[in-house]
Design an enzyme around this catalytic site. Structure first.
Site, short mmCIF file in Angstrom:
data_model
loop_
_atom_site.label_atom_id
_atom_site.label_comp_id
_atom_site.label_asym_id
_atom_site.label_seq_id
_atom_site.Cartn_x
_atom_site.Cartn_y
_atom_site.Cartn_z
N HIS A 1 66.80 72.93 -9.96
CA HIS A 1 66.50 73.41 -8.62
C HIS A 1 67.68 74.24 -8.11
O HIS A 1 68.83 73.85 -8.28
CB HIS A 1 66.31 72.23 -7.66
CG HIS A 1 65.12 71.39 -7.95
ND1 HIS A 1 63.95 71.51 -7.24
CD2 HIS A 1 64.92 70.43 -8.87
CE1 HIS A 1 63.07 70.64 -7.71
NE2 HIS A 1 63.63 69.97 -8.71
N HIS B 1 64.01 70.95 -15.45
CA HIS B 1 64.11 72.14 -14.61
C HIS B 1 65.25 71.96 -13.63
O HIS B 1 65.59 70.85 -13.24
CB HIS B 1 62.79 72.43 -13.88
CG HIS B 1 62.27 71.30 -13.07
ND1 HIS B 1 61.66 70.19 -13.63
CD2 HIS B 1 62.24 71.11 -11.73
CE1 HIS B 1 61.29 69.36 -12.67
NE2 HIS B 1 61.64 69.88 -11.51
N ASN C 1 66.92 66.69 -11.59
CA ASN C 1 66.46 65.31 -11.47
C ASN C 1 66.03 64.78 -12.83
O ASN C 1 65.45 65.51 -13.62
CB ASN C 1 65.27 65.23 -10.50
CG ASN C 1 65.62 65.73 -9.12
OD1 ASN C 1 66.74 65.54 -8.64
ND2 ASN C 1 64.69 66.38 -8.48
N ARG D 1 59.44 80.23 -7.71
CA ARG D 1 59.69 79.56 -6.44
C ARG D 1 59.03 78.19 -6.46
O ARG D 1 57.95 78.02 -7.02
CB ARG D 1 59.11 80.38 -5.28
CG ARG D 1 59.84 81.68 -5.10
CD ARG D 1 59.49 82.37 -3.78
NE ARG D 1 60.06 83.70 -3.78
CZ ARG D 1 61.34 83.99 -3.57
NH1 ARG D 1 62.18 83.02 -3.29
NH2 ARG D 1 61.78 85.23 -3.60
N ASP D 2 59.69 77.21 -5.86
CA ASP D 2 59.11 75.88 -5.75
C ASP D 2 57.93 75.94 -4.78
O ASP D 2 58.01 76.58 -3.73
CB ASP D 2 60.17 74.90 -5.22
CG ASP D 2 59.75 73.45 -5.39
OD1 ASP D 2 58.73 73.05 -4.80
OD2 ASP D 2 60.45 72.72 -6.11
N GLU E 1 59.59 65.05 -10.71
CA GLU E 1 58.14 65.02 -10.50
C GLU E 1 57.36 65.66 -11.64
O GLU E 1 56.21 65.31 -11.87
CB GLU E 1 57.79 65.70 -9.17
CG GLU E 1 58.35 64.94 -7.97
CD GLU E 1 58.03 65.61 -6.65
OE1 GLU E 1 57.23 66.57 -6.63
OE2 GLU E 1 58.60 65.17 -5.65
N VAL E 2 57.95 66.64 -12.31
CA VAL E 2 57.30 67.30 -13.45
C VAL E 2 58.10 66.95 -14.70
O VAL E 2 59.31 67.19 -14.76
CB VAL E 2 57.25 68.83 -13.26
CG1 VAL E 2 56.63 69.50 -14.48
CG2 VAL E 2 56.48 69.19 -12.00
#
Length: 121
Positions: A103, A101, A88, A30-31, A96-97
């Site tokens: 989403h 990945h 992204n 989970r985010d 951001e990371v």
């Protein structure tokens, strides 16, 4: 792999996390800053920062990530109403990371391109 990659540390059990799915190619968590009632991250086990680094051997991983996203959307109960998949790339793309990945977001109407919002009507 960078030593400070949070996703690699979760993968390796160095950072505790509730892993919802794991197979030979990817895992799902989970985010921690969800933007929708359902907001999951599908993360490849192998560390890649950007799509440009992917090689043809990665095709199975991409297929596994999409299958995991589909299966988790169903398990979370958002398949029927719909959900968004988003990947992204780079700082300007909202990444951001620095570990690829995917989403998986759903559970309510998602607004315009890229930005979830409440339904106005």
């Amino acid at each position: 792999m960078p030593e400070d990659c949070v996703f690699c540390m979760i993968r390796d059990g160095e950072i505790p996390s509730d892993i919802l799915h794991r197979d030979q190619y990817c895992f799902v968590i989970r985010d921690i800053n969800p933007v929708a009632p359902t907001h999951l991250l599908v993360i490849p086990l192998e560390h890649f920062e950007y799509l440009a680094e992917l090689v043809s051997d990665f095709d199975q991983t991409v297929a596994a990530m999409l299958s995991a996203a589909r299966d988790m959307a169903s398990a979370e109960g958002v398949s029927g109403s719909g959900y968004r998949l988003m990947l992204n790339q780079g700082r300007d793309g909202g990444q951001e990371v620095p570990h690829i990945h995917l989403h998986v977001m759903g559970g309510r109407h998602l607004g315009g391109f890229g930005i979830p919002s409440e339904r106005t009507s």
